[in-house]
Design an enzyme around this catalytic site. Sequence first.
Site, short mmCIF file in Angstrom:
data_model
loop_
_atom_site.label_atom_id
_atom_site.label_comp_id
_atom_site.label_asym_id
_atom_site.label_seq_id
_atom_site.Cartn_x
_atom_site.Cartn_y
_atom_site.Cartn_z
N ASP A 307 0.86 -1.17 0.00
CA ASP A 307 0.00 0.00 0.00
C ASP A 307 0.90 1.23 0.00
OD1 ASP A 307 -2.37 1.60 0.34
OD2 ASP A 307 -1.82 1.79 2.44
N ASP A 502 -1.78 -0.80 6.09
CA ASP A 502 -1.93 -0.26 7.45
C ASP A 502 -3.34 0.21 7.77
OD1 ASP A 502 -2.09 2.12 5.95
OD2 ASP A 502 -1.23 3.27 7.60
N ASP A 506 -7.16 -2.07 3.73
CA ASP A 506 -6.18 -3.08 3.33
C ASP A 506 -6.50 -4.46 3.87
OD1 ASP A 506 -4.54 -1.20 1.96
OD2 ASP A 506 -3.71 -0.55 3.88
#
Length: 765
Positions: A307, A502, A506
Amino acid sequence: MTEHRLNAILLVATAGALAAGGVAWIMQAFVVADLCWAAGTAAAVVPAVAWVLGDLRHGRAGVDLIAVLALGGALAVGEYLAGALIALMLATGRTLEATAGRRAARDLRALLERAPRTARRRMGQDVREVPLAAVSVGDLLVVGPGETVPVDGRVESAAAVLDESALTGESLHVGRDRGDRVRSGAVNVGAAFDLRAEATEQDSTYAEIVRLARRAGAEAAPVVRLADRYAAWFLPLTVAAAGLTWLFSGSAVQAVAVLVVATPCPLLLAAPVAIVSGLSRASRAGVVIRDGGALESLGRARTVLLDKTGTLTTGRPRVIDIVAAPGHQPSDVLRLAASVDRFSPHVLARAIVDEALSRGVTLASPERMGEEPGRGASGTVEGQRITVGAYSTPARPGWARAAENRAALDNAAVAWLTVDGVLVGALLLRDPLRTDAPRTVRRLRSAGFERLLMLTGDRTGPAREVAAVLGLDGVRTEQTPADKAAAVRAESGSAVTVMVGDGVNDAPALAAADVGVAMGARGSTACSGTADVVLTTDRVDRLADAAEIAVRARRIAVQSALGGMVLSLVAMAVAAVGLLPPAAGALLQEGIDVAVILNALRALRPYAPDRAAVGPATEQLIHRFAAEHDDLRSTLEAVRNAADQLSGGPQPAALEAVRAVDRLLTERLLPHEHAEEQQLYPALAAPLGGPEATATMSRAHAEIDRLSRRIATHLAIVPEGGTLAPQQLDDLRACLYGLYTVLRLHFVQEEENYFTLAPETAPRP
């Protein structure tokens, strides 16, 4: 009776029988010696049969069956000394393996033992100890000296001094001021302080770490199952070799010798020892891995999907530039904007206020505050009506159009500042790259990852810039949580895949990956709950640590299992031709087993070949110069603004801007660069491998000096009371723009390559 006690009794019995038989043999009481050795052999047969039956109940035919055959064969052919040696080997191997396992799991057990069970809740002047489960969000708790922070919260009283090593792996104590967030699991090493609970026991950081630690090692890792597969062919091979030896040699003793040297009971247990050792090593580095399977999968992974926001970038917007209208100063623009934004909850407002506070700007108290969603904040400051945020008037002055262009080029957001309706400044904000991200990417490549991709819900422009700077293999932008999960599944079809994130968005992708890695220091509970690996500190380079530990642990596990079996096969061949009697074979096999298990314990040793070790004095220097970088960011802005002003010709304001830059260079920047050259770089020479490691950066210092002198020379030839000559403008502007570029690149290189060597250092890019 516990397994540990049974192993101890077996070890004492077999060792006693072997020793007693040895004494009797020395006294030439050969019958008594044989009886002692036979008793020791028989004592090991019963538990060995129990272990075999246990394996069979679980659908496994392990190598313990070879031990039973060897023990029975030794008794049958009268090789009692060999039988006693096998029995002792079996007992010592089990004991050594159990001891090694306990040592390897020591750090994981420490996590469980440190888990707080009660908290002290303050009600007025009364402080009572309550079960941790009774703590609610909003409760005021007291954390005394030496106590573990029970739940996540914020410091409510005076500053706290904490040991966060259980969470971060770093031994340095950290200070937390009033209002700062504190995570459960940290230990108070200072005076008592009050904590305002922001989470319950189950939702706190340490509770999630404990849940992961409880499951660590509970499942058999694939490499352990691989060892079982080795046993599946090793067992029939051993039986066949012993049978053929008996058939062709006609000697049952030689057949027993083959079985003796093929008795690797603790041998294949070296694989789980290496895996658990890897789990323990990772926990010390601030990485909690759910189980051995996750560690082994991480060691085999070849694709990483990351990410962007909060993983590769800081996740917090920061002011990267301040543009002021002619007649105004960037410092005034920042002061007025931060004064209005100081009470706004907007993420950009928080970034503006943080920037002002970091520069030591004194904020004014606004009046008649207001905020319009999507438009920004407004208020009266020092009798002037100030607005900060969007500005929709199409007609903009030239400086504002230039600021818009700069924002477009830098993929930055713009917060416009107006004073009494007049546009006077712009603040450019962006979520910057984490300083440890480039080093992490390089280390992931060196750890064996072949494909690194970025998945983000962000716009294409900012995402592609981050991917280009880091040298990633690809980027997918404007991804929904479902898109991310689909991308992970697609990549998993061709390689073992790791997903790092995080946030709540996600969580589906982490669950879909072969190994999900959560940035647990600031990540959501949902994200951590679906992850196989949690980084307990806000440092993405811990992912590289975990990958290197996993690769090494898996390599050692496979090396131990295969190496031990190869040695056993060689010994079997020697025994089959009659060159290795059963007693000597038992001693040889004992040595092989011990050596292999000790080799597996190497996974406990620190291993970070890419991380330079710096001492406390060097760490202090790094922290000092990192802080100076923050202070010098305004100097970089002044250099660029002076160059911009020269575009308007040789005006008095442009000359004054250049003179201000010269003062900043002389009084602040050049002393900083000279101190780095004389103090920091020599201190870094040893950990980085010699003075040549800093040679390129020293050359940048020389170029900064040269450009600074050239700017000073331009000012020196300006007559007193005069102005810049037209023929000076092009060269002076080139010097200023060149100096700005060199400084910006130089700062970034130092922050990425040097400042990340010290723990808890996060300089601003």
